[in-house]
Design an enzyme around this catalytic site. Structure first.
Site, PDB file in Angstrom:
ATOM      1  N   CYS A 146      28.421 -46.493  77.814  1.00  0.00           N
ATOM      2  CA  CYS A 146      27.464 -47.537  78.419  1.00  0.00           C
ATOM      3  C   CYS A 146      26.296 -47.079  78.818  1.00  0.00           C
ATOM      4  O   CYS A 146      26.024 -45.927  78.698  1.00  0.00           O
ATOM      5  CB  CYS A 146      28.511 -48.398  79.328  1.00  0.00           C
ATOM      6  N   CYS A 183      26.957 -44.360  81.413  1.00  0.00           N
ATOM      7  CA  CYS A 183      27.118 -43.264  80.780  1.00  0.00           C
ATOM      8  C   CYS A 183      25.967 -42.403  80.381  1.00  0.00           C
ATOM      9  O   CYS A 183      26.041 -41.230  80.516  1.00  0.00           O
ATOM     10  CB  CYS A 183      28.104 -43.470  79.557  1.00  0.00           C
ATOM     11  N   ARG A 204      24.634 -38.957  81.632  1.00  0.00           N
ATOM     12  CA  ARG A 204      24.355 -37.826  80.637  1.00  0.00           C
ATOM     13  C   ARG A 204      23.119 -36.998  81.038  1.00  0.00           C
ATOM     14  O   ARG A 204      22.870 -36.009  80.799  1.00  0.00           O
ATOM     15  CB  ARG A 204      24.434 -38.269  79.099  1.00  0.00           C
ATOM     16  N   CYS A 234      26.046 -54.134  84.874  1.00  0.00           N
ATOM     17  CA  CYS A 234      24.915 -53.250  84.617  1.00  0.00           C
ATOM     18  C   CYS A 234      24.385 -53.649  83.310  1.00  0.00           C
ATOM     19  O   CYS A 234      24.834 -54.582  82.752  1.00  0.00           O
ATOM     20  CB  CYS A 234      25.374 -51.644  84.571  1.00  0.00           C
ATOM     21  N   CYS A 269      29.781 -51.302  80.573  1.00  0.00           N
ATOM     22  CA  CYS A 269      30.041 -50.557  81.779  1.00  0.00           C
ATOM     23  C   CYS A 269      31.340 -50.848  82.575  1.00  0.00           C
ATOM     24  O   CYS A 269      31.948 -49.961  82.967  1.00  0.00           O
ATOM     25  CB  CYS A 269      29.115 -50.823  83.042  1.00  0.00           C
TER      26      CYS A 269
END
Length: 176
Positions: A41, A44, A48, A105, A131
């Site tokens: 998502c 995510c 990262r 989100c 999300c």
């Protein structure tokens, strides 16, 4: 103990180890995405990005760990990245564990114009998931909950390294 961390912070190997741990997390994210078919998502991919900041911090200091400016630049990048990552992971956990119409989100990433990571490296930074969807658990902990622990460990290590920079004598701005 702080003197030991101070000495270690002036060596290349600990900084490369920091970068290597972050690289391991990035590779794990790609494994989850492309081998286990878990769609990342937007939070995510932002997490990262935070991990990538930690990786870069390790590489910056590894260039010249004996030079104070390089260490402080790395410490700053490490702190900003780990702090931002922790904030993102906590928000992500809240969305997953306490879903509501007001706790959501975006679907698309919104990187700044000068760093369109989702366009430049879509295979790494392009969100394709949602999300609030829990796709993976480890001992009952979701991926963002696991990342909370990882970011907290990064921040704890950072605190030790940061405090160790003040253990010792007077320093020049360019070297110790």
């Amino acid at each position: 103990m702080l003197k030991l961390f101070n000495q270690l912070s002036k060596r290349r190997v600990p900084w490369l180890l920091l970068a290597l741990t972050a690289l391991g997390l990035e590779l794990a994210a790609l494994y989850f995405q492309y081998q286990l078919k878990l769609d990342p998502c937007v939070l995510c991919v932002y997490e990262r990005t935070a991990v990538m900041g930690i990786l870069l911090a390790g590489l910056i200091a590894a260039l010249a760990p004996g030079i104070l400016i390089f260490r402080w630049a790395a410490i700053l990048a490490w702190g900003v990245s780990a702090g931002w990552g922790l904030q993102l992971a906590m928000k992500h956990t809240g969305i997953q564990l306490f879903p509501s119409p007001s706790n959501t989100c975006d679907f698309a990433a919104s990187y700044p114009d000068w760093a369109k990571l989702d366009e430049w490296f879509p295979w790494l930074f392009q969100p394709t998931g949602f999300c609030d969807e829990i796709q993976w658990q480890f001992f009952g902990y979701t991926m963002p909950q696991t990342m909370i622990g990882i970011y907290a460990l990064y921040l704890l290590a950072l605190l030790l390294v940061l405090l160790s920079q003040f253990a010792g004598q007077q320093r020049s701005i360019f070297s110790d």
